[in-house]
Design a protein around this motif. Sequence first.
Motif, PDB file in Angstrom:
ATOM      1  N   UNK A 175       4.641  -3.746 -11.463  1.00  0.00           N
ATOM      2  CA  UNK A 175       3.714  -3.476 -10.358  1.00  0.00           C
ATOM      3  C   UNK A 175       2.258  -3.753 -10.714  1.00  0.00           C
ATOM      4  N   UNK A 176       2.017  -4.399 -11.840  1.00  0.00           N
ATOM      5  CA  UNK A 176       0.638  -4.677 -12.251  1.00  0.00           C
ATOM      6  C   UNK A 176      -0.088  -5.546 -11.230  1.00  0.00           C
ATOM      7  N   UNK A 177       0.666  -6.374 -10.497  1.00  0.00           N
ATOM      8  CA  UNK A 177       0.031  -7.260  -9.512  1.00  0.00           C
ATOM      9  C   UNK A 177      -0.674  -6.490  -8.404  1.00  0.00           C
ATOM     10  N   UNK A 178      -0.326  -5.220  -8.214  1.00  0.00           N
ATOM     11  CA  UNK A 178      -0.988  -4.419  -7.179  1.00  0.00           C
ATOM     12  C   UNK A 178      -2.478  -4.269  -7.472  1.00  0.00           C
ATOM     13  N   UNK A 179      -2.819  -4.279  -8.751  1.00  0.00           N
ATOM     14  CA  UNK A 179      -4.231  -4.165  -9.123  1.00  0.00           C
ATOM     15  C   UNK A 179      -5.055  -5.354  -8.671  1.00  0.00           C
ATOM     16  N   UNK A 180      -4.398  -6.497  -8.413  1.00  0.00           N
ATOM     17  CA  UNK A 180      -5.096  -7.696  -7.951  1.00  0.00           C
ATOM     18  C   UNK A 180      -4.863  -7.957  -6.465  1.00  0.00           C
ATOM     19  N   UNK A 181      -4.214  -7.013  -5.798  1.00  0.00           N
ATOM     20  CA  UNK A 181      -3.856  -7.200  -4.393  1.00  0.00           C
ATOM     21  C   UNK A 181      -4.987  -6.728  -3.479  1.00  0.00           C
ATOM     22  N   UNK A 182      -4.695  -6.736  -2.183  1.00  0.00           N
ATOM     23  CA  UNK A 182      -5.682  -6.295  -1.198  1.00  0.00           C
ATOM     24  C   UNK A 182      -5.849  -4.779  -1.197  1.00  0.00           C
ATOM     25  N   UNK A 183      -4.936  -4.061  -1.856  1.00  0.00           N
ATOM     26  CA  UNK A 183      -5.000  -2.596  -1.890  1.00  0.00           C
ATOM     27  C   UNK A 183      -4.707  -2.103  -3.304  1.00  0.00           C
ATOM     28  N   UNK A 184      -5.633  -2.289  -4.249  1.00  0.00           N
ATOM     29  CA  UNK A 184      -5.390  -1.889  -5.639  1.00  0.00           C
ATOM     30  C   UNK A 184      -5.218  -0.374  -5.806  1.00  0.00           C
ATOM     31  N   UNK A 185      -5.758   0.409  -4.860  1.00  0.00           N
ATOM     32  CA  UNK A 185      -5.630   1.865  -4.936  1.00  0.00           C
ATOM     33  C   UNK A 185      -4.174   2.314  -4.791  1.00  0.00           C
ATOM     34  N   UNK A 186      -3.348   1.462  -4.220  1.00  0.00           N
ATOM     35  CA  UNK A 186      -1.953   1.822  -3.964  1.00  0.00           C
ATOM     36  C   UNK A 186      -1.208   2.185  -5.233  1.00  0.00           C
ATOM     37  N   UNK A 187      -1.492   1.503  -6.328  1.00  0.00           N
ATOM     38  CA  UNK A 187      -0.773   1.786  -7.568  1.00  0.00           C
ATOM     39  C   UNK A 187      -1.078   3.197  -8.070  1.00  0.00           C
TER      40      UNK A 187
ATOM     41  N   UNK B  79       0.912   5.614  -5.808  1.00  0.00           N
ATOM     42  CA  UNK B  79       2.320   5.639  -6.207  1.00  0.00           C
ATOM     43  C   UNK B  79       2.521   6.522  -7.433  1.00  0.00           C
ATOM     44  N   UNK B  80       1.595   6.454  -8.359  1.00  0.00           N
ATOM     45  CA  UNK B  80       1.692   7.278  -9.561  1.00  0.00           C
ATOM     46  C   UNK B  80       1.567   8.759  -9.214  1.00  0.00           C
ATOM     47  N   UNK B  81       0.670   9.090  -8.288  1.00  0.00           N
ATOM     48  CA  UNK B  81       0.487  10.487  -7.871  1.00  0.00           C
ATOM     49  C   UNK B  81       1.759  11.006  -7.195  1.00  0.00           C
ATOM     50  N   UNK B  82       2.340  10.198  -6.308  1.00  0.00           N
ATOM     51  CA  UNK B  82       3.568  10.606  -5.619  1.00  0.00           C
ATOM     52  C   UNK B  82       4.709  10.799  -6.610  1.00  0.00           C
TER      53      UNK B  82
ATOM     54  N   UNK C 143       4.573  12.280  -0.715  1.00  0.00           N
ATOM     55  CA  UNK C 143       5.645  11.287  -0.605  1.00  0.00           C
ATOM     56  C   UNK C 143       5.642  10.608   0.762  1.00  0.00           C
ATOM     57  N   UNK C 144       5.507  11.397   1.816  1.00  0.00           N
ATOM     58  CA  UNK C 144       5.501  10.832   3.179  1.00  0.00           C
ATOM     59  C   UNK C 144       4.323   9.868   3.359  1.00  0.00           C
ATOM     60  N   UNK C 145       3.139  10.295   2.927  1.00  0.00           N
ATOM     61  CA  UNK C 145       1.937   9.473   3.103  1.00  0.00           C
ATOM     62  C   UNK C 145       2.034   8.179   2.288  1.00  0.00           C
ATOM     63  N   UNK C 146       2.527   8.276   1.061  1.00  0.00           N
ATOM     64  CA  UNK C 146       2.612   7.098   0.207  1.00  0.00           C
ATOM     65  C   UNK C 146       3.678   6.128   0.704  1.00  0.00           C
ATOM     66  N   UNK C 147       4.796   6.649   1.203  1.00  0.00           N
ATOM     67  CA  UNK C 147       5.846   5.778   1.742  1.00  0.00           C
ATOM     68  C   UNK C 147       5.330   4.986   2.939  1.00  0.00           C
ATOM     69  N   UNK C 148       4.550   5.639   3.805  1.00  0.00           N
ATOM     70  CA  UNK C 148       3.981   4.928   4.961  1.00  0.00           C
ATOM     71  C   UNK C 148       2.958   3.889   4.508  1.00  0.00           C
ATOM     72  N   UNK C 149       2.166   4.236   3.516  1.00  0.00           N
ATOM     73  CA  UNK C 149       1.154   3.300   3.027  1.00  0.00           C
ATOM     74  C   UNK C 149       1.807   2.088   2.369  1.00  0.00           C
TER      75      UNK C 149
ATOM     76  N   UNK D 204       4.760   0.873   3.063  1.00  0.00           N
ATOM     77  CA  UNK D 204       5.359   0.076   4.130  1.00  0.00           C
ATOM     78  C   UNK D 204       4.311  -0.807   4.801  1.00  0.00           C
ATOM     79  N   UNK D 205       3.160  -0.247   5.080  1.00  0.00           N
ATOM     80  CA  UNK D 205       2.074  -1.010   5.694  1.00  0.00           C
ATOM     81  C   UNK D 205       1.615  -2.136   4.776  1.00  0.00           C
ATOM     82  N   UNK D 206       1.538  -1.855   3.487  1.00  0.00           N
ATOM     83  CA  UNK D 206       1.105  -2.860   2.515  1.00  0.00           C
ATOM     84  C   UNK D 206       2.088  -4.026   2.464  1.00  0.00           C
ATOM     85  N   UNK D 207       3.375  -3.724   2.431  1.00  0.00           N
ATOM     86  CA  UNK D 207       4.388  -4.776   2.332  1.00  0.00           C
ATOM     87  C   UNK D 207       4.350  -5.670   3.563  1.00  0.00           C
ATOM     88  N   UNK D 208       4.222  -5.077   4.734  1.00  0.00           N
ATOM     89  CA  UNK D 208       4.180  -5.868   5.961  1.00  0.00           C
ATOM     90  C   UNK D 208       2.958  -6.773   5.999  1.00  0.00           C
TER      91      UNK D 208
END
Length: 237
Positions: free
Chosen positions: A115-127, A130-133, A202-208, A210-214
């Motif tokens: 998942x290191x590529x998330x750090x270079x994505x449009x939403x680097x905070x997501x990683x 995910x760790x917090x969840x 968990x609920x908030x991160x799962x929705x986030x 999903x939005x990121x993947x789409x």
Amino acid sequence: MIEQLLGTALLDTAQRAIVWCLHAIWSLLRTTEFISSLAGAFFGAAAAFLLESRRRKHEKRDKEYEAILRTQAVLLSQGNSLGWIEKQYREKDRFDNLKTIVLGLTRQVISFDDLAFLGRSSDPQLIIELDVANESYDHFRRLIEVRNTAIEDFFRDAGTEIREFDRTTGRVRAVGSERLLFGMRQANEALSKALDHAKQINDATARRLLSFVRSEFPGRRVPYARAEAATPDTQAK
């Protein structure tokens, strides 16, 4: 005088040789076959490079997509476990008792290796989210073990006296060491708060996610389902 004449002759010969070579090269370059072969070789190499570059890019994106799907599966599994517990223990003081709880919780955790590529994505905070969840769920699971251990220690203590035991519900009324009782009350309160926190995160991160993947993988199928948690092997005593 003779030396000068020889030098001039050699220079003229060299010049004529250079001119002849240049003329021969130019004649060769003017031929259609040479130009065609040169152009073919150039464009062939360029096409091969572009195709290989495109293949590697698609392969990289496929691996990133697969890593996201694995992460999503873990989040859903953890969320279903938390949802089932929340459904079974709805009351305000849900863990304020002396019953140990044995739950079939999922032990899946998110792997961040791919998942290191998330750090270079449009939403680097997501990683980080995910760790917090992931840690919130694992913290709740560990607290169950701590609570169960505290209850078992209380009943093993020589100063514990059982005053009432309901064989149907497993409800226990007992007196004993104030120190051990205080520790159990702390564990009960912490467990209830940890459940609420882990479920919310968990609920908030799962929705986030999903939005990121789409957004990051348009056109790809993104399975998502918060299925009703199946009843795991569960026992309370």
